[in-house]
Design an enzyme around this catalytic site. Structure first.
Site, mmCIF file in Angstrom:
data_model
loop_
_atom_site.group_PDB
_atom_site.id
_atom_site.type_symbol
_atom_site.label_atom_id
_atom_site.label_comp_id
_atom_site.label_asym_id
_atom_site.label_seq_id
_atom_site.Cartn_x
_atom_site.Cartn_y
_atom_site.Cartn_z
ATOM 1 N N GLU A 82 -3.427 34.422 20.653
ATOM 2 C CA GLU A 82 -3.255 32.966 20.742
ATOM 3 C C GLU A 82 -2.009 32.510 20.000
ATOM 4 O O GLU A 82 -1.436 31.470 20.315
ATOM 5 C CB GLU A 82 -4.469 32.254 20.146
ATOM 6 C CG GLU A 82 -5.683 32.235 21.012
ATOM 7 C CD GLU A 82 -6.745 31.328 20.430
ATOM 8 O OE1 GLU A 82 -6.732 30.124 20.752
ATOM 9 O OE2 GLU A 82 -7.587 31.808 19.642
ATOM 10 N N HIS A 131 -16.137 25.981 25.372
ATOM 11 C CA HIS A 131 -16.814 25.854 24.084
ATOM 12 C C HIS A 131 -17.711 24.618 24.129
ATOM 13 O O HIS A 131 -17.254 23.525 24.466
ATOM 14 C CB HIS A 131 -15.786 25.704 22.961
ATOM 15 C CG HIS A 131 -14.886 26.895 22.801
ATOM 16 N ND1 HIS A 131 -15.241 27.997 22.066
ATOM 17 C CD2 HIS A 131 -13.646 27.152 23.297
ATOM 18 C CE1 HIS A 131 -14.254 28.886 22.098
ATOM 19 N NE2 HIS A 131 -13.279 28.392 22.846
ATOM 20 N N ASP A 186 -11.457 25.303 28.397
ATOM 21 C CA ASP A 186 -11.493 25.523 26.952
ATOM 22 C C ASP A 186 -12.381 24.481 26.290
ATOM 23 O O ASP A 186 -13.483 24.796 25.854
ATOM 24 C CB ASP A 186 -10.071 25.495 26.361
ATOM 25 C CG ASP A 186 -9.976 26.181 25.004
ATOM 26 O OD1 ASP A 186 -10.956 26.810 24.578
ATOM 27 O OD2 ASP A 186 -8.904 26.100 24.372
ATOM 28 N N PRO A 193 -23.452 29.867 16.628
ATOM 29 C CA PRO A 193 -24.705 29.348 16.065
ATOM 30 C C PRO A 193 -24.461 28.754 14.670
ATOM 31 O O PRO A 193 -23.797 29.372 13.834
ATOM 32 C CB PRO A 193 -25.605 30.581 15.981
ATOM 33 C CG PRO A 193 -25.016 31.559 16.958
ATOM 34 C CD PRO A 193 -23.550 31.301 16.953
ATOM 35 N N ARG A 194 -24.964 27.541 14.455
ATOM 36 C CA ARG A 194 -24.769 26.850 13.178
ATOM 37 C C ARG A 194 -26.101 26.496 12.547
ATOM 38 O O ARG A 194 -27.015 26.051 13.237
ATOM 39 C CB ARG A 194 -23.990 25.543 13.391
ATOM 40 C CG ARG A 194 -22.524 25.692 13.603
ATOM 41 C CD ARG A 194 -21.838 24.328 13.519
ATOM 42 N NE ARG A 194 -22.170 23.427 14.620
ATOM 43 C CZ ARG A 194 -22.597 22.181 14.471
ATOM 44 N NH1 ARG A 194 -22.800 21.683 13.261
ATOM 45 N NH2 ARG A 194 -22.853 21.427 15.529
#
Length: 347
Positions: free
Chosen positions: A204, A20, A286, A102-103
Site C-alpha cells: 500500500e 471494510h 474499500d 473483531p473489537r
C-alpha cells in the site's frame, strides 16, 4: 453519470470482495447513529470524505476512530451490518465478502460476540430474501502484533467450522506504516493451514517491498491494493513475477487510492498495468461510506478512465466470480445468475 449509465451500472451484477464493514457505513446510517449519540458531538464531515477531497493515509485512518465511537454496542453493529448488506444489494451487488476486525466494546460485547453479531446480520438478510450472497472475512489489524493475530486466527477457525461456510477467510489490514508482516507470518501460515483463505493488504506504501516479498511467499489467495508492486512505481519484476506465477487476483479500489493519495489520479491508477497484463483484477470500494462511493461508480470510473465498453465491464464483473472465497457450488450459482441477467443488462 447520465441516467442511462446509472441504470446500466446499477443493473450490472457485481461482486464486491474488498469492503471494510465500518468504512462502508452510509450517510443515512451515520445519521441514525449520530442521533443516537448526540453527546459525542460528531458531525457528518467527520465520518466521510468527499470525492473532490484529498487526505493523507493517516487522516483517513482518523475517520475510523470517529466511526468506532458511534458503533459501540451490539445493537449499533447489527444495524450497521444489516444496512451495509442491503445497500450493496440495492447497488446490484450479488455476492459480497465483508471484512472487519473483531473489537471488544466498552458496552460488554466480546470479540466473539462481535463476529456473532455480523453473522446474525448476514443470516437476517438471507431470511428476508435480500438478493445478495454474503460471506465474512475476519480481519487481523497489523498494529496489534503477533499475539492478537494468533488469537484472531483461532477465532476465525472456530467460526469457519461453525457457520456453514459464512466465514471463509482472513484479512490482513490496518495502518501499513505500523509493524512488519514478518511478525504476522506464523499466524497467517496457521490460518492457511487450517483452510482459511487469505486476502492480504500488500504494498500500500512504497516502503513495503521487503514485506511484500515475504508475504507473497505464503502465497496469499488475493491481494488488497498492491499499489507499489510493479516496477513503474518503485516495485520490482520479482514481485510481479510472483503475483503472475501464482495467479493471485488483485482487489483494486480506485477512489480510495486517489483520495488517500497513494495514486495521483484515476488515469495513473495501477489498474491499467495489471489489466494490460491480462491479470485477474476485481474492482472494489474499500470503504464506500468513508470515501462517498459505491461499486457502480467505481465500475463507471474504470470504464470512462480507461476507455472500456459495456461488454468489457460485463466480462470483468463475471470474471470476478472466479476470485471469490466461497465454494465451487456458490460460483456455479452465481454463473447461472449472470447468464440469466445478461440479456436484460446488455440489451
Amino acid at each position: 453519470m447520465d441516467k442511462d449509465e446509472r441504470v446500466f451500472y446499477r443493473d450490472l451484477p457485481k461482486v464486491e470482495l474488498h469492503a471494510h464493514l465500518n468504512g462502508s457505513v452510509s450517510f443515512q446510517t451515520m445519521e441514525k447513529l449520530i442521533k443516537r449519540k448526540p453527546h459525542l458531538n460528531i458531525e457528518h464531515h467527520m465520518t466521510a470524505i468527499d470525492k473532490t477531497q484529498r487526505r493523507t493515509m493517516g487522516e483517513c485512518f482518523q475517520v475510523f476512530k470517529v466511526i468506532h465511537q458511534l458503533v459501540d454496542t451490539e445493537e449499533d453493529l447489527l444495524m450497521v451490518a444489516t444496512d451495509v448488506i442491503k445497500e450493496f444489494a440495492a447497488d446490484g451487488v450479488k455476492y459480497l465478502e465483508l471484512r472487519s476486525t473483531p473489537r471488544e466494546m466498552k458496552t460488554g460485547l466480546t470479540k466473539k460476540g462481535y463476529v456473532d453479531t455480523v453473522i446474525k446480520a448476514i443470516q437476517q438478510c438471507k431470511e428476508e430474501e435480500v438478493d445478495i450472497d454474503v460471506r465474512f472475512l475476519v480481519a487481523i489489524d497489523r498494529r496489534n502484533g503477533t499475539k492478537v493475530a494468533m488469537e484472531t486466527v483461532k477465532l476465525a477457525e472456530e467460526f469457519m467450522l461453525s457457520t456453514d461456510g459464512l466465514v471463509v477467510g482472513l484479512d490482513l489490514s490496518g495502518d501499513p506504516n505500523v509493524g512488519h508482516g514478518r511478525d504476522l507470518l506464523p499466524a497467517l501460515q496457521k490460518a492457511k493451514n487450517s483452510g482459511l483463505k487469505l486476502s492480504l493488504h500488500l504494498s500500500e506504501v512504497p516502503s513495503q517491498l521487503e514485506e511484500s516479498e515475504l508475504l507473497l511467499n505464503l502465497p496469499p489467495d488475493r491481494i488488497g491494493h498492491g499499489t507499489f508492486l510493479h516496477p513503474d512505481v518503485g516495485g520490482s519484476h520479482s514481485l510481479v513475477d510472483k503475483v503472475v506465477k501464482n495467479k493471485i487476483p488483485l482487489e483494486l479500489c480506485l477512489t480510495s487510492n486517489v483520495i488517500g493519495q497513494t495514486v495521483p489520479s484515476y488515469a495513473q491508477h495501477h489498474f491499467k498495468y495489471w489489466y494490460q497484463l491480462g491479470h485477474p483484477c476485481v474492482i472494489c470500494t474499500d470503504d464506500k461510506g468513508v470515501f462517498s462511493t459505491d461499486l457502480s461508480w467505481e465500475y463507471k470510473m474504470v470504464a470512462s478512465t480507461f476507455g472500456l465498453g459495456r461488454q468489457a465491464m460485463w466480462t470483468m464483473s463475471r470474471q470476478a466470480i472466479n476470485c471469490i472465497f466461497a465454494t465451487d457450488d456458490v460460483k456455479r450459482r452465481l454463473e447461472q445468475k449472470w447468464t440469466q441477467l445478461q440479456p436484460c443488462v446488455l440489451k
